[in-house]
Design a protein around this motif. Structure first.
Motif, PDB file in Angstrom:
ATOM      1  N   ARG A  65      13.108  14.513 -10.516  1.00 16.49           N
ATOM      2  CA  ARG A  65      11.715  14.514 -10.054  1.00 16.49           C
ATOM      3  C   ARG A  65      10.805  14.688 -11.270  1.00 16.49           C
ATOM      4  NH1 ARG A  65       9.291  18.646  -5.583  1.00 16.49           N
ATOM      5  NH2 ARG A  65      10.055  17.070  -4.137  1.00 16.49           N
ATOM      6  N   ILE A  66       9.892  13.736 -11.466  1.00 15.05           N
ATOM      7  CA  ILE A  66       8.967  13.800 -12.587  1.00 15.05           C
ATOM      8  C   ILE A  66       7.720  14.591 -12.205  1.00 15.05           C
ATOM      9  CG2 ILE A  66       7.508  12.434 -14.133  1.00 15.05           C
ATOM     10  CD1 ILE A  66       9.582  10.197 -13.905  1.00 15.05           C
ATOM     11  N   ARG A  67       7.169  14.280 -11.041  1.00 14.77           N
ATOM     12  CA  ARG A  67       5.978  14.993 -10.575  1.00 14.77           C
ATOM     13  C   ARG A  67       5.745  14.676  -9.105  1.00 14.77           C
ATOM     14  NH1 ARG A  67       1.091  11.532 -13.483  1.00 14.77           N
ATOM     15  NH2 ARG A  67       0.835   9.964 -11.849  1.00 14.77           N
ATOM     16  N   GLU A  68       4.885  15.470  -8.474  1.00 18.61           N
ATOM     17  CA  GLU A  68       4.462  15.169  -7.120  1.00 18.61           C
ATOM     18  C   GLU A  68       3.226  14.283  -7.185  1.00 18.61           C
ATOM     19  OE1 GLU A  68       3.897  18.470  -4.585  1.00 18.61           O
ATOM     20  OE2 GLU A  68       6.036  18.978  -4.498  1.00 18.61           O
ATOM     21  N   GLU A  69       3.171  13.304  -6.317  1.00 18.55           N
ATOM     22  CA  GLU A  69       2.072  12.342  -6.304  1.00 18.55           C
ATOM     23  C   GLU A  69       1.290  12.490  -4.995  1.00 18.55           C
ATOM     24  OE1 GLU A  69       0.059   9.277  -8.418  1.00 18.55           O
ATOM     25  OE2 GLU A  69       1.670  10.629  -8.989  1.00 18.55           O
ATOM     26  N   PRO A  70      -0.018  12.759  -5.056  1.00 17.31           N
ATOM     27  CA  PRO A  70      -0.792  12.909  -3.807  1.00 17.31           C
ATOM     28  C   PRO A  70      -1.023  11.560  -3.135  1.00 17.31           C
ATOM     29  CG  PRO A  70      -2.244  13.033  -5.712  1.00 17.31           C
ATOM     30  CD  PRO A  70      -0.845  12.970  -6.253  1.00 17.31           C
ATOM     31  N   LEU A  71      -1.066  11.572  -1.814  1.00 18.47           N
ATOM     32  CA  LEU A  71      -1.458  10.392  -1.046  1.00 18.47           C
ATOM     33  C   LEU A  71      -2.896  10.583  -0.585  1.00 18.47           C
ATOM     34  CD1 LEU A  71       1.651   9.581   1.211  1.00 18.47           C
ATOM     35  CD2 LEU A  71       0.901   8.428  -0.868  1.00 18.47           C
ATOM     36  N   LEU A  72      -3.738   9.592  -0.855  1.00 14.80           N
ATOM     37  CA  LEU A  72      -5.152   9.692  -0.515  1.00 14.80           C
ATOM     38  C   LEU A  72      -5.522   8.679   0.558  1.00 14.80           C
ATOM     39  CD1 LEU A  72      -6.689   9.977  -4.110  1.00 14.80           C
ATOM     40  CD2 LEU A  72      -5.963  11.814  -2.594  1.00 14.80           C
ATOM     41  N   LEU A  73      -6.451   9.075   1.414  1.00 12.30           N
ATOM     42  CA  LEU A  73      -7.008   8.186   2.426  1.00 12.30           C
ATOM     43  C   LEU A  73      -8.272   7.563   1.844  1.00 12.30           C
ATOM     44  CD1 LEU A  73      -6.599   7.355   5.435  1.00 12.30           C
ATOM     45  CD2 LEU A  73      -8.207   9.180   5.999  1.00 12.30           C
ATOM     46  N   GLU A  77       3.616  -3.039   2.492  1.00  8.01           N
ATOM     47  CA  GLU A  77       4.710  -3.636   3.262  1.00  8.01           C
ATOM     48  C   GLU A  77       5.553  -2.553   3.924  1.00  8.01           C
ATOM     49  OE1 GLU A  77       6.330  -3.049  -0.920  1.00  8.01           O
ATOM     50  OE2 GLU A  77       4.430  -3.612   0.039  1.00  8.01           O
ATOM     51  N   ASP A  78       6.306  -2.921   4.987  1.00  9.72           N
ATOM     52  CA  ASP A  78       7.004  -1.916   5.797  1.00  9.72           C
ATOM     53  C   ASP A  78       8.169  -1.256   5.079  1.00  9.72           C
ATOM     54  OD1 ASP A  78       8.808  -3.993   5.784  1.00  9.72           O
ATOM     55  OD2 ASP A  78       8.766  -4.345   7.945  1.00  9.72           O
ATOM     56  N   SER A  79       8.614  -1.804   3.932  1.00  8.86           N
ATOM     57  CA  SER A  79       9.719  -1.189   3.181  1.00  8.86           C
ATOM     58  C   SER A  79       9.219  -0.153   2.182  1.00  8.86           C
ATOM     59  CB  SER A  79      10.504  -2.276   2.436  1.00  8.86           C
ATOM     60  OG  SER A  79       9.678  -2.924   1.478  1.00  8.86           O
ATOM     61  N   CYS A  80       7.898   0.007   2.067  1.00 10.57           N
ATOM     62  CA  CYS A  80       7.302   0.918   1.083  1.00 10.57           C
ATOM     63  C   CYS A  80       7.568   2.370   1.479  1.00 10.57           C
ATOM     64  CB  CYS A  80       5.805   0.649   0.989  1.00 10.57           C
ATOM     65  SG  CYS A  80       4.942   1.803  -0.074  1.00 10.57           S
ATOM     66  N   ASN A  81       8.063   3.168   0.529  1.00 10.83           N
ATOM     67  CA  ASN A  81       8.458   4.540   0.842  1.00 10.83           C
ATOM     68  C   ASN A  81       7.295   5.395   1.327  1.00 10.83           C
ATOM     69  OD1 ASN A  81      11.143   4.297   0.459  1.00 10.83           O
ATOM     70  ND2 ASN A  81      11.283   5.569  -1.350  1.00 10.83           N
ATOM     71  N   TYR A  82       6.128   5.281   0.687  1.00  7.32           N
ATOM     72  CA  TYR A  82       5.052   6.174   1.123  1.00  7.32           C
ATOM     73  C   TYR A  82       4.467   5.739   2.460  1.00  7.32           C
ATOM     74  CZ  TYR A  82       2.435   2.967  -2.040  1.00  7.32           C
ATOM     75  OH  TYR A  82       1.948   1.882  -2.709  1.00  7.32           O
ATOM     76  N   ARG A  83       4.587   4.461   2.810  1.00  6.00           N
ATOM     77  CA  ARG A  83       4.213   4.054   4.174  1.00  6.00           C
ATOM     78  C   ARG A  83       5.198   4.639   5.179  1.00  6.00           C
ATOM     79  NH1 ARG A  83       3.576  -2.066   6.760  1.00  6.00           N
ATOM     80  NH2 ARG A  83       4.044  -1.440   8.897  1.00  6.00           N
ATOM     81  N   ILE A  84       6.491   4.601   4.842  1.00  4.50           N
ATOM     82  CA  ILE A  84       7.514   5.155   5.734  1.00  4.50           C
ATOM     83  C   ILE A  84       7.266   6.648   5.966  1.00  4.50           C
ATOM     84  CG2 ILE A  84       9.982   5.695   5.927  1.00  4.50           C
ATOM     85  CD1 ILE A  84      10.492   3.043   4.381  1.00  4.50           C
ATOM     86  N   MET A  85       6.910   7.384   4.877  1.00  2.38           N
ATOM     87  CA  MET A  85       6.631   8.814   5.001  1.00  2.38           C
ATOM     88  C   MET A  85       5.431   9.055   5.911  1.00  2.38           C
ATOM     89  SD  MET A  85       6.950  10.050   1.041  1.00  2.38           S
ATOM     90  CE  MET A  85       8.196   9.329  -0.027  1.00  2.38           C
TER      91      MET A  85
END
Length: 226
Positions: free
Chosen positions: A157-165, A193-201
């Motif tokens: 793990r390099i770092r945590e990445e925030p998800l923004l709206l 796309e539906d295979s994207c990890n952060y979309r899946i999360m």
């Protein structure tokens, strides 16, 4: 044909076991099986047969082993020769967003630190990155992953990445001082796309809270989404 398949073939032949070869190489057993199957398909012959509780080479396998040893020896000699001269290639598999926004300064520093190093950046889907790292096609993969999906690989793990709206200034969501998950019900999304990890999360979180997801536009490139 990948030389790594011949290396795997040699390990299975030496140890007479898919399981022991996988342990030695640090692969999942399924990956070893797949590589041997690809070799057999390439040559159109069976390379191994069951012998008691183990495996042994078929006649075709014995013949291929002779050539495999020679080819792997030549490959090792060429690596040693070229390493002494400097250079080499670092192959990195990653997703579009990291390739565009995260990696450029890293690649810039690497090129200054190792002037003879050739860096090959390969944008790809997360599932393909994992598969190609496992099979040796990529030296490393850089991706967004909450839980490691393949225990046979080493994950750092390099770092945590925030998800923004992100929304238009006149979007109805702007009336809320704090946007809660329930405010997102039936909001129209522009999504990766539906295979994207952060979309899946994100979808997993919304599903758990019973928040419906309505996708109006799906794009595979972050610049296109912007």
């Amino acid at each position: 044909m990948e030389l790594i398949y011949l290396q795997t073939f040699k390990e299975v032949a030496d140890r007479q076991s898919f399981t022991k070869a996988a342990e030695e190489l640090g692969y999942a057993q399924s990956s070893v099986t797949t590589q041997i199957q690809k070799l057999e398909k390439e040559y159109g012959v069976k390379l191994f047969e069951r012998y008691g509780k183990g495996l042994r080479l078929t006649k075709s396998g014995e013949e291929l082993l002779k050539y495999a040893v020679q080819m792997l020896d030549l490959f090792q000699q060429s690596k040693e020769k070229l390493t002494k001269q400097g250079g080499g290639t670092l192959s990195i598999g990653t997703i579009d967003s990291l390739a565009a926004y995260f990696l450029p300064p890293v690649v810039h520093r690497l090129r200054h630190q190792y002037e003879d190093l050739s860096i090959r950046l390969q944008p790809d889907r997360e599932d393909r990155i994992v598969s190609k790292v496992r099979e040796g096609e990529y030296d490393m993969g850089l991706m967004l992953e909450h839980n490691p999906s393949d225990s046979s690989l080493k994950w750092i793990r390099i770092r945590e990445e925030p998800l923004l709206l992100v929304a238009h200034p006149n979007h109805p969501l702007h009336v809320h001082p704090v946007i809660k998950l329930e405010h997102l019900a039936d909001v129209e999304w522009i999504m990766t796309e539906d295979s994207c990890n952060y979309r899946i999360m994100l979808e997993k979180v919304l599903r758990a809270r019973g928040v419906p997801l309505r996708i109006g536009l799906e794009l595979g490139n972050p610049e296109a989404i912007k």
